[in-house]
Design an enzyme around this catalytic site. Structure first.
Site, PDB file in Angstrom:
ATOM      1  N   GLY A  61      -5.101 -36.676   5.214  1.00 35.54           N
ATOM      2  CA  GLY A  61      -4.714 -38.221   4.898  1.00 35.54           C
ATOM      3  C   GLY A  61      -5.800 -39.145   5.153  1.00 35.54           C
ATOM      4  N   SER A  62      -5.373 -40.332   5.544  1.00 36.19           N
ATOM      5  CA  SER A  62      -6.244 -41.335   5.676  1.00 36.19           C
ATOM      6  C   SER A  62      -7.168 -41.109   6.794  1.00 36.19           C
ATOM      7  CB  SER A  62      -5.299 -42.754   5.720  1.00 36.19           C
ATOM      8  OG  SER A  62      -4.789 -43.171   4.602  1.00 36.19           O
ATOM      9  N   THR A  63      -7.227 -40.254   7.604  1.00 36.42           N
ATOM     10  CA  THR A  63      -8.172 -40.137   8.428  1.00 36.42           C
ATOM     11  C   THR A  63      -9.535 -39.802   7.731  1.00 36.42           C
ATOM     12  OG1 THR A  63      -7.790 -37.547   8.941  1.00 36.42           O
ATOM     13  CG2 THR A  63      -6.333 -39.445  10.313  1.00 36.42           C
ATOM     14  N   TRP A  64      -9.470 -39.199   6.801  1.00 41.61           N
ATOM     15  CA  TRP A  64     -10.649 -38.828   6.036  1.00 41.61           C
ATOM     16  C   TRP A  64     -11.475 -40.250   5.438  1.00 41.61           C
ATOM     17  CZ3 TRP A  64     -12.484 -34.486   5.195  1.00 41.61           C
ATOM     18  CH2 TRP A  64     -13.600 -33.929   4.064  1.00 41.61           C
ATOM     19  N   GLU A 362       2.265 -41.417   2.220  1.00 40.04           N
ATOM     20  CA  GLU A 362       1.501 -41.342   1.100  1.00 40.04           C
ATOM     21  C   GLU A 362       2.097 -40.649  -0.117  1.00 40.04           C
ATOM     22  OE1 GLU A 362      -2.244 -39.869   2.781  1.00 40.04           O
ATOM     23  OE2 GLU A 362      -2.855 -42.034   3.377  1.00 40.04           O
TER      24      GLU A 362
END
Length: 371
Positions: A61-64, A362
């Site tokens: 997810g958005s940790t990327w 998401e």
């Protein structure tokens, strides 16, 4: 609830703590193990024998998004001051991907701060699949880390991967849109994410995670230190500073998605993620972070499976663990890892709402581009 908490010393890669839930009583394997007891554990659909910290695979997810920002900046596709327009959605190839809001013109720091999806959709397309794979490999995603504990396989998509999966010429650039926000075919393990955020915390040195510091032979009276990989990723200081500032804003500035990790006396920098888990399933809640912001002593990855928002469920767990590690003070408003004796699994913590709705699920934002 199923999940993981994984913490590292960002200065050397030493594993400080590693928890996987649900777990089991290790006394079951002390002495002769009853076939009935083993079968009950092996057949349990919650998979308590699986060490989720090192053997499970999830979309990050958005940790990327920090990795995407680093890649874009290092390749010169964006600069610290250049902006990408976010009108609230992005259309490409007949599909429309939504964002959490219309953020307007945002730079990389702001995009990390507010977790702007459109910024990273567009950046991923400009970056291309070769560079995407290049920077994923730089942080050792998609490969075994040669841990001193059992680890599973992960997946970093590449041109070769898509050619094999879909056929040469039978897939399009649209895959990069999902990949840009840590979705699509990308799959990582919690230990990989913890090592990644530890490398960010220490300014760009990736240290191999490990449990064993050295081996002592009592009979011979010897002690041998074990050497592990330490790699300078050569990320320019100004780029690291920008990423650090963006992660600081996520926790400490209004508009960020991780107010649940904020503390008055300890400055935390982090990034939430709310990752699609599949049709009909609630999303996975991620939070990666490090503290103290000024001189990091701990880097962490927390995951709560099928729960919802990363800022709501995982960030408060990280806050409690950080406070206890750095101060040895246990918060009184709920104990991490409290157990339901009948079920043997941790009870869910009271959710903490983020400052705003930016950290939405998401899965509701992504069109169905699966085959």
């Amino acid at each position: 609830a199923a999940g993981v908490a994984f913490t590292l010393d960002p200065t050397n890669g030493e594993i400080l703590a590693m928890a996987s839930s649900p777990d089991f009583d290790p006394l079951v394997f002390s002495g002769i193990t009853s076939p009935k007891e083993y079968k009950a554990l092996a057949d349990d659909p919650a998979k308590p024998l699986l060490n989720r910290a090192t053997q499970a695979i999830y979309p990050p997810g958005s940790t990327w998004k920090m990795l995407m920002a680093i890649a874009g900046l290092m390749e010169g596709i964006i600069t610290p001051t250049s902006t990408i327009s976010c009108p609230g959605s992005f259309s490409y190839g007949g599909n429309t991907w939504k964002c959490h809001g219309a953020h307007g013109a945002v730079n990389a720091r702001k995009a990390i701060h507010v977790s702007c999806n459109v910024f990273f959709y567009k950046l991923a397309l400009q970056l291309g699949i070769e560079n995407y794979t290049k920077y994923g490999k730089m942080f050792h995603f998609g490969e075994r880390l040669d841990l001193d504990v059992t680890e599973g396989r992960t997946r970093l998509p590449s041109r070769e991967y898509y050619d094999k999966a879909f056929g040469q010429g039978k897939w399009g650039q649209y895959v990069l849109v999902n990949l840009g926000i840590g979705q699509g075919e990308l799959g990582v393990s919690p230990v990989q994410l913890a090592a990644y955020v530890a490398a960010i915390a220490n300014g760009g040195v990736w240290n191999q995670p490990h449990l064993v510091r050295g081996i002592r032979n009592v009979q011979l009276g010897t002690y041998d230190s074990v050497k592990y990989e330490s790699e300078d990723l050569h990320i320019p200081r100004d780029i690291m500073d920008l990423v650090h500032q963006g992660m600081f804003d996520v926790v400490n500035t209004p508009g960020g998605t991780a107010s649940g990790a904020r503390m008055a006396d300890i400055k935390v920098a982090g990034k939430t993620g709310t990752a699609q888990a599949g049709k009909g399933k609630r999303d996975h809640a991620w939070f990666v972070c490090y503290a103290p912001y000024e001189k990091p002593q701990i880097a962490m990855c927390v995951l709560v499976e099928n729960s919802g928002f990363g800022g709501t469920y995982s960030a408060p767990i990280a806050r409690k663990l950080i406070r206890f590690y750095l101060t040895r003070h246990r918060e009184e408003d709920g104990v991490v890892g409290t157990r339901d004796s009948s079920a043997g699994i941790p009870q869910a913590l009271t959710p903490v709402a983020p400052w705003d709705s930016a950290d939405v699920q998401e899965s509701s934002l992504l069109p169905d581009t699966t085959r």
